[in-house]
Scaffold this active site. Structure first.
Site, PDB file in Angstrom:
ATOM      1  N   HIS A 158      41.491  57.337  40.636  1.00  0.00           N
ATOM      2  CA  HIS A 158      42.830  56.507  39.815  1.00  0.00           C
ATOM      3  C   HIS A 158      43.214  55.255  40.921  1.00  0.00           C
ATOM      4  CE1 HIS A 158      41.835  59.490  36.571  1.00  0.00           C
ATOM      5  NE2 HIS A 158      41.785  60.640  37.278  1.00  0.00           N
ATOM      6  N   SER A 279      45.461  29.356  53.930  1.00  0.00           N
ATOM      7  CA  SER A 279      46.317  28.729  52.482  1.00  0.00           C
ATOM      8  C   SER A 279      46.335  27.079  53.307  1.00  0.00           C
ATOM      9  CB  SER A 279      46.862  29.293  52.304  1.00  0.00           C
ATOM     10  OG  SER A 279      48.740  28.885  51.438  1.00  0.00           O
ATOM     11  N   LYS A 285      48.969  33.512  55.486  1.00  0.00           N
ATOM     12  CA  LYS A 285      48.117  33.611  55.317  1.00  0.00           C
ATOM     13  C   LYS A 285      46.952  33.980  55.297  1.00  0.00           C
ATOM     14  CE  LYS A 285      47.716  33.838  50.710  1.00  0.00           C
ATOM     15  NZ  LYS A 285      47.788  34.208  48.917  1.00  0.00           N
ATOM     16  N   GLU A 292      36.103  37.769  48.392  1.00  0.00           N
ATOM     17  CA  GLU A 292      36.480  37.727  46.790  1.00  0.00           C
ATOM     18  C   GLU A 292      34.709  36.845  46.129  1.00  0.00           C
ATOM     19  OE1 GLU A 292      39.890  35.996  46.403  1.00  0.00           O
ATOM     20  OE2 GLU A 292      40.479  36.762  48.171  1.00  0.00           O
TER      21      GLU A 292
END
Ligand code: ARG
Length: 463
Positions: A158, A279, A285, A292
């Site tokens: 979980h 970024s 970043k 992804e």
């Protein structure tokens, strides 16, 4: 060029240019030119051997097909996008070069069995490449695992810290999935490796062809046994897309872990600069774009599977033009899977594992609570009671900002007389891991066996 159609005898009008574009598949099936030429060469050789065409014509066709292959490979011959498909283009080119002999190539053959053959051979070649890429990824995982047999981390359920495992054990779970993917690819390759050529348009042919010798020459284990099925079967395309979908589902889950792990919240790994991006506005970043994209592309591969199943579901026997729609879907699935596995492998290989951060996170989540309860069980307390006592201890720890490792003996004793000094050993994380020494468990000695098994797998699969 090629506005004259091969079937022009029966037709009085030229094809409307819009229909021409709509009908044409050469823009995407041109990638099968190697397979088309190999298939035609084997077919021509057989026609010559069987005396269906002359030996001279057969030799001339084969020689010229080789020249055409070289010219396409080198870029000297450009594939004409006005052609209807790659099969028509190569046959027309052949005929332009050698005249009547070229026109004899299509004897005892139809484009229906030709396209079934080419597609099978192309998918076979690319599945083998994907298989190799997956084997390389497994090898990289195995190698990394060797260095982290004692790197303790929390295993999760979980997405909550659950029980102690090691980084080696954790990533080897993915090696297990990928090994299954390899065997699934093996099964698919084996099942699809029968040759459809000789099925003709759908009812085979009256010429005395020899299918077995062509199959052997093209690396098939046998031939299809029903000519109607031979031209209308695309199970191998669907099965391939299905196997690739399962593989990409694994890749997507693995990517999701990478994305979580390199967030500041987890901070378990650091990706190499070459495999992450910045970024345009936020200078701090470092984004896990590769992972992804792999996660995103999995959706695209599932889409291909749905396309193929849906295209095929309403088609009566035998060949129907709908089936031309199989190519872009399976090509896209193949391209994106191969790319995903290849890039992911490099990204995974070059990432840094933050051993201390993994350990620190493991210390915070009471992942040794089960071990504390088990300690009491070993000292005579029934498990359900031990579970309750440990639950109370955890509540106490949370309220007092303590861990099972830092509780004093006095505190332990206040919950149960059964506690003794041995509890500190019992809740030591590495000790907890070492104790899980069953087959398939996270103890370093058990994981070592897992690694041995994996290396053995790689050895047999690579040979
Ligand atoms: N381009 C076609 C395909 O990919 C080749 C087969 C065409 N056969 C036919 N009878 N029209 O399916």
């Amino acid at each position: 060029m090629q506005n004259k159609k091969m079937w022009e005898g029966r037709f009085k009008k030229e094809l409307d240019y819009r229909v021409n574009d709509f009908n044409s598949s050469v823009s995407f099936d041109k990638r099968m030119y190697k397979e088309d030429i190999a298939g035609s060469k084997a077919h021509a050789a057989m026609l010559g051997r069987q005396g269906i065409i002359s030996k001279e014509d057969s030799d001339l066709i084969i020689k010229t097909l080789d020249l055409i292959l070289n010219d396409i490979d080198s870029g000297k011959l450009e594939i004409d996008i006005n052609a209807e498909d790659i099969h028509m283009f190569i046959e027309a080119e052949l005929t332009a070069r050698i005249g009547d002999a070229g026109k004899r190539l299509h004897t005892a053959r139809s484009r229906n069995d030709q396209v079934a053959l080419d597609t099978r051979m192309y998918v076979r070649r690319m599945l083998s490449q994907i298989r190799k890429a997956v084997l390389s990824l497994i090898a990289v995982i195995e190698k990394k695992a060797e260095g982290h047999l004692e790197t303790v981390m929390a295993g999760y359920t979980h997405l909550q810290r659950a029980q102690p495992v090691t980084f080696a054990h954790y990533i080897m779970a993915y090696a297990q999935m990928l090994m299954r993917d390899v065997t699934r690819i093996n099964d698919t390759l084996k099942r699809m490796n029968v040759m459809p050529l000789g099925s003709g348009a759908l009812a085979s042919t009256t010429y005395p062809i020899d299918r077995m010798s062509v199959a052997a020459e093209l690396g098939f284990d046998g031939v299809t046994l029903n000519s109607i099925d031979g031209v209308s079967d695309r199970d191998f395309v669907i099965e391939s897309a299905s196997v690739l979908s399962i593989l990409m589902m694994h890749m997507s889950r693995f990517s999701e872990e990478i994305i979580l792990w390199c967030s500041s919240e987890f901070s378990f790994i650091e990706l190499d600069d070459a495999f992450s991006t910045g970024s345009s506005i936020m200078p701090q970043k470092k984004n896990p774009d590769i992972a992804e994209l792999v996660r995103g592309k999995s959706g695209r591969v599932y889409g291909s599977l749905m396309t193929l199943l849906t295209v095929m579901k309403g088609i009566p026997l035998a060949y129907n033009k709908d089936m031309q729609e199989d190519k872009e879907a399976i090509f896209d699935a193949i391209d994106n899977t191969l790319l995903s596995v290849t890039v992911f492998t490099e990204m995974f290989d070059t990432m840094t594992v933050k051993v201390n951060a993994l350990r620190r996170a493991a210390e915070k989540g009471f992942i040794n609570a089960t071990d504390c309860a088990d300690y009491l069980v070993k000292n005579g307390i029934p498990f359900r009671d031990a579970y309750k006592i440990t639950g109370k201890i955890i509540a106490y720890c949370i309220d007092n900002d303590k861990t099972l490792e830092t509780l004093t003996m006095e505190e332990y004793k206040s919950f149960s007389d059964s506690f003794g000094e041995g509890v500190y050993k019992a809740v030591d994380l590495l000790n907890c891991v070492n104790g899980r020494n069953v087959i398939g468990g996270p103890a370093p000695s058990a994981v070592k066996k897992q690694l041995e098994n994996c290396k053995e797998f790689l050895k047999t699969q690579n040979s």
